[in-house]
Design a protein around this motif. Sequence first.
Motif, PDB file in Angstrom:
ATOM      1  N   HIS A1155      18.218 -12.844   1.812  1.00 26.76           N
ATOM      2  CA  HIS A1155      18.683 -12.185   3.030  1.00 26.76           C
ATOM      3  C   HIS A1155      19.477 -13.169   3.878  1.00 26.76           C
ATOM      4  O   HIS A1155      19.367 -14.389   3.728  1.00 26.76           O
ATOM      5  CB  HIS A1155      17.512 -11.609   3.843  1.00 26.76           C
ATOM      6  N   VAL A1156      20.276 -12.581   4.775  1.00 30.58           N
ATOM      7  CA  VAL A1156      21.102 -13.377   5.667  1.00 30.58           C
ATOM      8  C   VAL A1156      20.992 -12.783   7.072  1.00 30.58           C
ATOM      9  O   VAL A1156      20.938 -11.561   7.246  1.00 30.58           O
ATOM     10  CB  VAL A1156      22.574 -13.394   5.180  1.00 30.58           C
ATOM     11  N   ASP A1157      20.887 -13.670   8.046  1.00 26.06           N
ATOM     12  CA  ASP A1157      20.862 -13.253   9.440  1.00 26.06           C
ATOM     13  C   ASP A1157      22.307 -13.120   9.905  1.00 26.06           C
ATOM     14  O   ASP A1157      23.048 -14.095   9.972  1.00 26.06           O
ATOM     15  CB  ASP A1157      20.111 -14.304  10.258  1.00 26.06           C
ATOM     16  N   VAL A1195       4.290  -6.300  -4.566  1.00 24.35           N
ATOM     17  CA  VAL A1195       4.469  -5.550  -3.330  1.00 24.35           C
ATOM     18  C   VAL A1195       4.316  -6.528  -2.165  1.00 24.35           C
ATOM     19  O   VAL A1195       3.310  -7.250  -2.080  1.00 24.35           O
ATOM     20  CB  VAL A1195       3.458  -4.399  -3.196  1.00 24.35           C
ATOM     21  N   PHE A1196       5.319  -6.558  -1.279  1.00 27.14           N
ATOM     22  CA  PHE A1196       5.319  -7.443  -0.114  1.00 27.14           C
ATOM     23  C   PHE A1196       5.392  -6.593   1.148  1.00 27.14           C
ATOM     24  O   PHE A1196       5.886  -5.468   1.133  1.00 27.14           O
ATOM     25  CB  PHE A1196       6.538  -8.383  -0.143  1.00 27.14           C
ATOM     26  N   ARG A1197       4.899  -7.182   2.239  1.00 28.65           N
ATOM     27  CA  ARG A1197       5.121  -6.591   3.548  1.00 28.65           C
ATOM     28  C   ARG A1197       6.149  -7.437   4.283  1.00 28.65           C
ATOM     29  O   ARG A1197       6.084  -8.670   4.260  1.00 28.65           O
ATOM     30  CB  ARG A1197       3.817  -6.525   4.345  1.00 28.65           C
ATOM     31  N   LEU A1198       7.112  -6.780   4.926  1.00 30.23           N
ATOM     32  CA  LEU A1198       8.125  -7.493   5.693  1.00 30.23           C
ATOM     33  C   LEU A1198       7.541  -7.926   7.035  1.00 30.23           C
ATOM     34  O   LEU A1198       6.928  -7.115   7.742  1.00 30.23           O
ATOM     35  CB  LEU A1198       9.346  -6.603   5.933  1.00 30.23           C
ATOM     36  N   SER A1203      12.527 -14.564  15.236  1.00 35.84           N
ATOM     37  CA  SER A1203      13.875 -14.333  14.692  1.00 35.84           C
ATOM     38  C   SER A1203      13.982 -14.722  13.231  1.00 35.84           C
ATOM     39  O   SER A1203      15.050 -15.124  12.742  1.00 35.84           O
ATOM     40  CB  SER A1203      14.925 -15.114  15.501  1.00 35.84           C
ATOM     41  N   HIS A1204      12.869 -14.640  12.530  1.00 31.81           N
ATOM     42  CA  HIS A1204      12.879 -14.917  11.101  1.00 31.81           C
ATOM     43  C   HIS A1204      12.276 -13.725  10.348  1.00 31.81           C
ATOM     44  O   HIS A1204      11.433 -13.009  10.891  1.00 31.81           O
ATOM     45  CB  HIS A1204      12.087 -16.188  10.763  1.00 31.81           C
ATOM     46  N   LEU A1205      12.730 -13.579   9.122  1.00 39.07           N
ATOM     47  CA  LEU A1205      12.191 -12.548   8.225  1.00 39.07           C
ATOM     48  C   LEU A1205      11.491 -13.242   7.072  1.00 39.07           C
ATOM     49  O   LEU A1205      12.072 -14.110   6.402  1.00 39.07           O
ATOM     50  CB  LEU A1205      13.318 -11.661   7.683  1.00 39.07           C
TER      51      LEU A1205
END
Length: 1482
Positions: A1155-1157, A1195-1198, A1203-1205
């Motif tokens: 992913h990218v912010d 299976v992951f939870r977001l 300000s981070h994922l």
Amino acid sequence: MAVLQHGYKDILFVYLDAFIRDFDCKDVQDSLLSVLSKEEVEIVIKSKDAESATYRLFWSLLAKPESVVKDFVEDVLNPKDQPNYDFLMAAIQAEYQSPSLETKMYIEQRDRLYNDNQLFAQYNVNRLQPYLKLKKALLELRPAKNVLIDGALGAGKQWLALDVCSSVKVQRAMDFKIFWLNMKNCNSPESILEMLQTLQHQIDPNYTQRSDPASNIKQRILSTQAELRRLLRSKPYENCLLVLRNVQSEKAWSAFNLGCKILLTTRFKQVTQFLSAATTTHISLDDHSLMLTPDEVKALCLKYIHCSAQDLPREVPTNNPRKLSLIAESIKDGLATWDNWKHVNCDKLTTIIEGALKVLEPLGYRKLFDRLSIFPPSARIPINLLSLIWFDDKSSGDYPMVVVNKLHKYSLVEKHPEESTISIPAIYLELKVNGDDYAALHQRIVDHYNITKAFDHDDLILTSLDRYFYSHIGHHLMAIEPSEKVDLFRKVFLDFRFLEQKIRHDTTAWNACGSILDTLHQLKFYKKHICDNDLQYDGLVNAILDFLPKIEENLIRSKFTDLLRIGLMDEDDTIYGEAYRQVQKFKDRVWFIDHGRFHQHRQIINLGNKEVRLVLYLDDDFCLMALAGQELLLTDVSLEAEDTYLLKDENDNSETLRMEVFNNQKHLITLHSNGSVKLWTLWPDCPCRRHSAGSRQRVRPPASAHLRNPTETRGHKQLVNSAVNRFSGNHSDQKITAFYLNKDSQPGNKAQLHVAFSNGDVNILEWDELDQVFKKSQTPTLKTEQLEIRSIVQVFQRFYVIVTADSTLTVWDLFNSYGDQPDLPGFDVRNDTLLAMEAYDERNEEATVLLIFKQSVWRLKFIPGPKVILNAEAVDLSEGNYITCGKRSADGNYLLLGTTEGLIVYDLQTSDTVLRSNVSEQIECVDIYELFDPAYKYIVLCGAKGKQVLHVHTLRSDPHRREAEDAGRSRGIVWVHSADETSVKTSARLEPNVYLRSLMDMTNERSQLLVVDSKERIHQIETASDPNARRRSSISAWSTITPTHAATKMRITAISAHDYEHIFAGYADGVIIDVNRDEVLPQQFITEPIAYLKQVSSNVLVASSHDANAPKTVIFQLQEAESEQWPLYLNIGTKYACLVGGPFLVLFSDHGVSHVDLTNPSAFVRPEESHESLVGFDLKNGLLFLAYGNNYIEVFRLVFSNSHLTYKLICEQKIGQTEKITYLSASEDGTMFSLGFKSGIIELFSLDGRQITLITSIREVHMGPIRQLRFSPCKLLLISCAEQLCFWNVTHMRNNQGEQRPNQSRSRRIKLHSVPHEDAVDAAPIASDSDAEPPSSLPRQSFADSQREAELWLNKRGNADRPELLACIKFVGNEASQFFTDSTFSKFYVIDDEGVYYHLMLLDPSRLRLPEQSLEKITDRSLDQIGDLQYEEYLRIIESPASQTEESEGADVVGDLVLDKNSKLDDIDLEPPDTILEEETS
């Protein structure tokens, strides 16, 4: 000088074994014509081996006068110019002058045998295969062992025994002692004693019986048996053979079990079953391989009827020798003809049958047997029906089996225990039986099935009906009361469920499962009973007759497609109206109306499990196919008859490379991969008799479908290689690699066959019209020294054009035997492969050679003059597909090309590609046949790789292109199987040579579909339309965009449609176009094909290429970017992208998730290194589901913080399935997910906390890789997309969790209709889940839409056979890669790989009522009218759903994401993955 008592005919057979060992009939083939007829020589020479040929030669000589046999011995065996067999002649002549004692004994025994059996001596026809089998068994027989010949009444058992026992070799093995007893009346102790004494007298004529009046019959039998055993053990009789004819019972055989060799014949099963295989060799003449062959049938007829073979009928009425003899005898005596013999009483046949039935009279079973005549001839009769006609007491239990076993004991019925049925041997069907109560018996059969109750059953499968009902119920309905007959005929034969099941279990003449032919025959035959002079029903039956051939492919290719569902989606108003009426009683089922476009109704020939390699369409609607199994199938494809012949060389398994017919289509030439060329006779007799006058109009009785003769199998007539080698021995080790057939039809000219050998030699053979074979001509061999010639043609009777395997082209002048490679500017076919070459004359006295290569097509023109000029012209083919095969039309107007992407029809006059079809197929073979009809111009045949069907297309003139007339002739043609798009003036129209590609996208508002066609144009389809529009309303909201970049002819590889204002297209050269602005988005990073393109928000566009060595992704900001970091370039191959949590852009690739912010583009989080590729993924309700190539699921939870994922692992588990995963989809709330596999398996799982549990596994429905899965938001429905679109009842699967379906499920095609009604309880309707009501926070579906969706799908159910399957829509093409829906899951949009656009609208139960045009308004239409309407008036028009006002998703929802409170709706990804769905497999 003493007069010789024996002739050459007597002596010749003593030397049969010497001939079998040392003689080859082919060596004296020409000389044999001096003693045998041409037909007799042909039968001899075409035998599969030298031994069989020798037998047939000797049997032919046996029927000749002594003078002919003398000529054979003295002339044929000692020719001057052929291989010499004088050693055989010398031996025969010596024996003729002075026969040995053994020869005299043989002749004496044979003469006695013939004299005792006069009819056998006069009319016997030698049967090769049974003869050889019995002869082998007798030669291996030893004392105290048996050989048994069994067969039906009249099968020829007695004459076969006589024939073999007259063999010198068998006589010698039995020491010339064979004793014959007829046991026909041996059924009592007195008759047994009489027969024993008869045998005793045969052995010792001087024996006198010692009479002891005081002894009883049993003691006398025992004493006679003891004396016979003593005699038979003595030296003179130790090898003798006892022949027991017509053995009636096991007791009769036991009385003669005297320790010697025994040959017995019987038709009784009780005897056959009594004798063990350990002591007895069984030979059954009921075995198909031992029945009369066509040549033997012909020979038997000619024994009685002295006529030409051409005067015999094409279809022989029976292969029972006794019955055939009686028919021929009646014709010989002038009592009957071949046309009326069935209507002439044959007293002899009746007497024979009545005599056979006498065994039933003492037992009281004769009346029961006679009652079997109410069933259709040769029907498989269910045993459970027999008690209805045999007994008034319905509670007789197992008593019918007692009768069946008794009848079977006497071979009066055949049992089929695997089906619990019986059948009656054909010969007993000739007995005419009448009974006063037979109408009542038919009524009992009809009442047994309780038709009204069965057809009112609320299931799409008529579970209470069996195979017999589907095949023969009409036979019984015709015999019941007229007041009930019409209603029941209509209830049965107009019911789409009945028609479907009948088609599915009917078979073709070559035993392929699934055929419409018998259904069409029955509809025609029973039409007057169905219509009852009602013109309304007449129109309906005609419409069904037209409808069924169009949908046969759909039913054959999917056993889960319903005919009723297909009818409801048909464009014919009559079919649609009747289907609409029938679905009213199934309101709890899923029904669709289709408003799509570009549908195809392709007619097929079902080949079962065989693929077709070559095909030719012949006159009289016959089709000749070379199948993958090295067989040639010749069959009638008119839908009026089913005459079928199988041509096969049992000793050759090589592939057929080429075939060509000639001599008015009487003969066939084939070239094979082993280098052989064979000549075949196509028709078993005179070809003018292969269709009687008016056969196209003949309506057969349905019962005759079960009298269908087994497909006749015939071998080739001549091996052409041998014809060449006999005269030029230098080719014995060379293969024939090509041939050219000069079919010169000019009077006095002979057809010539030019054959090219692998060493480059070319020989010419000429057709001998008298002998019907090719013979070597006087033309000397042309030695080209060109190795591996691939093709050869002749031009102007003077030139050869030769192309070799490496595509070297040479032209040879036959006047001076000189060849050279011509200088042809631009003609460069190096590295290309020649597929076909054809020479034809032009009207201007020029000649043209058409050369079809894999990558190009050329015309080589020969211009005559003092010096012949050659010009080469390339045919301009705009399509870039590889060519696989090709054929030019006979009139020279069109070139038909098979390619790796379907059929192309090329206009040779205008140099245009005018038509495309079958674009989803790799075509293997084609043929085009010119029709002489004002409207219908050509028949086109094509077979595809991997397909077990042959498509039969028709080309007709285009009535809407009169402006294209050229010299008074319309040049426009269209496919008949395609919907006629030109009859309605609308923008939703494509040129005939253009098709839709399966590349599509839907806008977020679901108001538009964006579709790409084969000319790289983009079509905008408005999905919002007037909801009250008629079913076939005209389309106005269909527009076309042609971007400027299309001029480059670059292929569009990806498309993105965020909304009306933002449409983007990606091309094969890496260019990305803003379609509305017709501008190129600036980027230099990607130059490879754009594989993924998606606008994830109003400002962000993601594009990616999937090059294996250098995958790339570009991220655009569509508005002016303040930072120079845009566009953003990443070295990953993105398969799907979406925004989560506001600024985070999540990217899925083969290597994992990154992913990218977007607020900080430099903060790119790459995926962790993994050895396994990511093959499936989904994002729902804040949960990330990942599937890997090793079948691990994570299976992951977001988690969003600071300000981070980040991704928090919830669970990890390896599933039990070992098949490769192709797709993953999760439900909206994340509590369930489903997996699709490459094999077509679907598995449904639940996620409860950290535990993954398998709910169910769905097998044997999808046959190809799963391309897309999707849950409905309320979890009532799961949709799967592969080769068909399937709708699954999630509630049923969850309620039946853990109940795994066995691997072999019940097939709807071969369904056993014995399932009790209680089985239907599993077909649970969709019930409301406790969590089915969507939470109000869902951004993808409004609460109102969710309620509407639940209302539409609530309480839907499947059928009893597959309760979890709600509906199945089979695609015309091989598959579709994705589908789209509206917000309420009531409308579905798909384009398959054949270019067919499906717009499926769920039929609302609240609106389920008769359409405006009900049955009462149907007008009468003849079959011709229906045929015209289907091609000119029936159109599919899109009727789009109402427009949606809320933002909503497209086809492939990838999840409810956890939204940041500060995020804006238009910054969130509301679109699922689109074109990448089919690419998720690594």
